[in-house]
Design an enzyme around this catalytic site. Sequence first.
Site, PDB file in Angstrom:
ATOM      1  N   CYS A  92       0.838  -1.225   0.034  1.00  0.00           N
ATOM      2  CA  CYS A  92       0.022  -0.018   0.063  1.00  0.00           C
ATOM      3  C   CYS A  92       0.946   1.306  -0.130  1.00  0.00           C
ATOM      4  O   CYS A  92       1.527   1.428   0.986  1.00  0.00           O
ATOM      5  CB  CYS A  92      -1.029   0.037   1.266  1.00  0.00           C
ATOM      6  SG  CYS A  92      -1.798   1.510   1.626  1.00  0.00           S
ATOM      7  N   CYS A 125       0.250   3.794   2.766  1.00  0.00           N
ATOM      8  CA  CYS A 125       0.758   3.397   3.942  1.00  0.00           C
ATOM      9  C   CYS A 125       2.319   3.340   4.095  1.00  0.00           C
ATOM     10  O   CYS A 125       2.655   3.659   5.304  1.00  0.00           O
ATOM     11  CB  CYS A 125       0.273   1.660   4.101  1.00  0.00           C
ATOM     12  SG  CYS A 125      -1.252   1.324   4.188  1.00  0.00           S
TER      13      CYS A 125
END
Length: 105
Positions: free
Chosen positions: A31, A34
Amino acid sequence: MSALHMSSEDFKRIVAEGKGGAVVDFWATWCGPCKMLGPTIEELADELEGKVVVGKVDVDENRDLAGEFGVMSIPTVIFFKDGKEVTRLVGVQSKEKLLATANSL
């Protein structure tokens, strides 16, 4: 101190059954957002050491926790007080917003 990388067992022992505040970042290695938030979470862990627990839960490795808390988008940062969810922030957030929310626990 860095953020604790938690398994489901760690989460249960440290957060769900724990006392006090906890900040848990639900994330995944693939991600992009993230990865952007990661350094901020580590800074929070340093700044909040001794006040609240700061942890990270990889949603790919701990699908049960992601499902239990209805994590549909990542990153999702959930704030807990005495094992109960207080609030959550979804997406990349500023350090200031995360710190202010954590300090309200």
